[in-house]
Design a protein around this motif. Structure first.
Motif, PDB file in Angstrom:
ATOM      1  N   TYR A 168      39.292  33.952  35.275  1.00 18.87           N
ATOM      2  CA  TYR A 168      39.098  34.979  34.275  1.00 18.87           C
ATOM      3  C   TYR A 168      38.827  35.575  33.536  1.00 18.87           C
ATOM      4  N   VAL A 181      31.620  38.899  36.025  1.00 16.92           N
ATOM      5  CA  VAL A 181      31.688  39.825  37.309  1.00 16.92           C
ATOM      6  C   VAL A 181      30.618  40.151  37.088  1.00 16.92           C
ATOM      7  N   LEU A 228      42.348  38.765  29.296  1.00 18.41           N
ATOM      8  CA  LEU A 228      42.230  38.859  30.829  1.00 18.41           C
ATOM      9  C   LEU A 228      42.745  37.679  30.873  1.00 18.41           C
ATOM     10  N   ARG A 273      38.137  42.450  33.559  1.00 13.92           N
ATOM     11  CA  ARG A 273      37.233  41.112  33.816  1.00 13.92           C
ATOM     12  C   ARG A 273      35.918  41.237  32.474  1.00 13.92           C
TER      13      ARG A 273
END
Length: 537
Positions: free
Chosen positions: A495, A499, A431, A466
């Motif tokens: 990072y 999400v 990431l 993500r």
């Protein structure tokens, strides 16, 4: 070819040494049955003679599909005495898997019970494809007298009758002869057939006996509660044998039975999956029932290792994460010298054998890394596998040019040969240009009262990879995903912030001989599908 030239003898030389040291000492305990080392050795010689009469000899492979039964241990040594190879079959396997392992291994005989739980073992074999099992000639039935001498077109023999033909006096095994095949526990392809030689098993058993303290105290009693068909269970029993100490066999794990065995037999050491120890601690009422238990090594498959270690430590029990794999054997490391509960909860440790070599490599540049730098763990030593049977392509990918095994594990070196295991490389997230251990994000999420357990995977987005978190919501709580993600944004590098949080009742799992493993690949696929469908947090 494996690194390491340290000499070790054959399995039967190890057994004979134990008989010479204390033949009348108990070797195996199951229920009310106690079997001495001398009795095991005598049974091994008779079983070897019976197998020889069935035509089994050097190089032949015999599949063993049994639970934790003294017959399994007898067969291991008896087949090694003939120079033959035991093929371990997971007791959780079903028709497709048994057919695959027996077929690909080219086993000439299969040792099996009438039933394993709800499985009718003989009926299952009858349903297998005859062409796939073309090499299989004989079925050997354990625990029941066969109704005839033929079944499904194959010879049918009784295990109990194998010892009716005298003893096989000569040890035809050699230190470098292959003797055991384990299956790898991959979740996305057919299991590989991991082959070990006799000297590798003996060397590692002696090393584990010393490192884990089995040999150090006269009152040591080891509980074998893991399936013997996997390296974790196998190495536990072999370590006890190398130390000349008794092993208490549980036919199958059940927490109440494990507590009763610890109490009855004064068990001091055992090894298992993290969830096994949680269940034992829950079942130990009063806790004095497990007062003799001093140490336990565990593999962490599911939840917070630190809480488990601290809970046991408060009771005077040392629980620590160990490290291993079918390719390099289990119990490969012991807790680092001078370490305490905080370090015990972390994977890795100090190699059990001084002949083991560990290093860490950057998989992209090929550079060997220094302490604290994360990369792929590579292991060399006299305990590593010969290779994967019939799979040259996998062997080429797994062994380095100088004979180390590429483990596929992410970790970093500490001092000397002591190292930290972080995660499977396939589970590691890349990431923001960094390698990230998903457990770091998972542990943070699990610090919220609303989240009982978390599993983090990476998905492809327009902004690059993500993280997405699958979570099991704590009983009586509501998941406020928006506020938790906001907290992540305040406390973590951008990072690392998921999400999306996706609630689920349970994570998909797959059984293995060493424990139940979460199917990260399936979680990744499902999370990617959610993102691709345009679902956002």
């Amino acid at each position: 070819m494996a690194v390491g030239t340290a000499h070790a003898g054959t399995l039967n030389e190890l057994l004979d040494a134990r008989v010479a040291d204390g033949g009348d000492d108990p070797a195996l305990i199951q229920g009310d049955t106690r079997i001495t080392y001398a009795e095991v050795a005598a049974r091994v010689r008779r079983v070897a003679a019976g197998l020889a009469r069935l035509g089994i000899g050097p190089g032949d492979r015999v599949a063993v599909w049994l639970g934790n039964d003294p017959a399994w241990i007898e067969l291991e040594f008896a087949l090694a005495r003939l120079g033959a190879v035991a093929v371990a079959i997971n007791t959780k396997y079903r028709r497709h898997e048994v057919e695959d392992i027996v077929g690909r291994s080219g086993a000439r005989a299969l040792v099996l019970p009438p039933t394993l739980g709800e499985i009718d073992c003989l009926a299952l074999i009858a349903d297998c494809d005859d062409e796939a099992l073309a090499a299989l000639e004989t079925l050997v039935l354990v625990g029941e007298t066969p109704a005839g001498d033929c079944y499904a077109g194959r010879s049918l023999a009784s295990y109990a009758a194998l010892d009716a033909h005298g003893e096989h006096a000569r040890d035809e095994g050699t230190p470098d002869a292959p003797c055991m095949i384990f299956t790898s526990s991959g979740t996305t392809s057919a299991p590989k057939l991991v082959t070990h030689r006799q000297a590798a098993l003996v060397h590692h058993a002696l090393a584990a006996a010393d490192a884990f303290g089995y040999r150090g105290a006269a009152d040591t009693v080891v509980l074998a509660m893991l399936p013997y068909c996997g390296v974790f269970g196998f190495n536990t029993v072999m370590g006890a044998f190398a130390a000349g100490r008794p092993t208490v066999l549980l036919p199958a794990f059940e927490a109440g039975a494990a507590v009763a065995a610890i109490e009855r037999h004064g068990v001091t050491h055992t090894n298992g999956a993290d969830e096994m120890f949680r269940r034992i601690l829950d079942a130990a009422e009063p806790v004095s029932r497990i007062a003799t238990l001093r140490e336990g090594a565990f593999a962490n498959f599911s939840a917070d290792a630190a809480a488990l270690v601290d809970r046991a430590h408060a009771l005077g029990i040392k629980l620590f994460q160990t490290y291993g794999a079918s390719e390099v054997q289990a119990l490969m490391v012991y807790a680092a010298a001078g370490s305490g509960p905080e370090r015990w909860a972390v994977g890795g440790g100090t190699p059990s054998s001084p002949d083991t070599r560990v290093r860490v490599r950057d998989t992209e540049t090929g550079r060997l890394l220094g302490p604290g730098e994360s990369g792929e763990i590579e292991v060399g030593g006299p305990h590593v596998m010969v290779g994967y049977l019939g799979n040259d392509e996998a062997n080429a990918k797994t062994f380095t040019d100088d004979g180390f095994v590429r483990t596929g594990d992410l970790g970093y070196m500490e001092s000397g040969d002591t190292f930290v295991y972080l995660a499977r490389l396939g589970d590691t997230l890349r990431l923001g240009g960094f390698l990230v251990n998903p457990r770091e994000i998972e542990a943070y999420l699990e610090s919220f009262d609303a989240i009982d357990q978390a599993q983090v995977v990476a998905v492809d987005t327009e902004r690059g990879p993500r993280p997405v978190a699958w979570v099991i919501v704590s009983e009586g709580h509501h998941l406020d995903a928006e506020s938790i993600i906001a907290a992540c944004q305040a406390d973590m590098a951008k990072y690392k912030v998921p999400v999306r949080l996706i609630a689920t009742e349970a994570f998909p799992t797959t059984p293995s001989a060493n424990g139940v493993k979460i199917q990260k690949a399936k979680l990744r696929e499902q999370a990617q599908a959610e993102i691709d469908a345009g679902v956002s947090s």
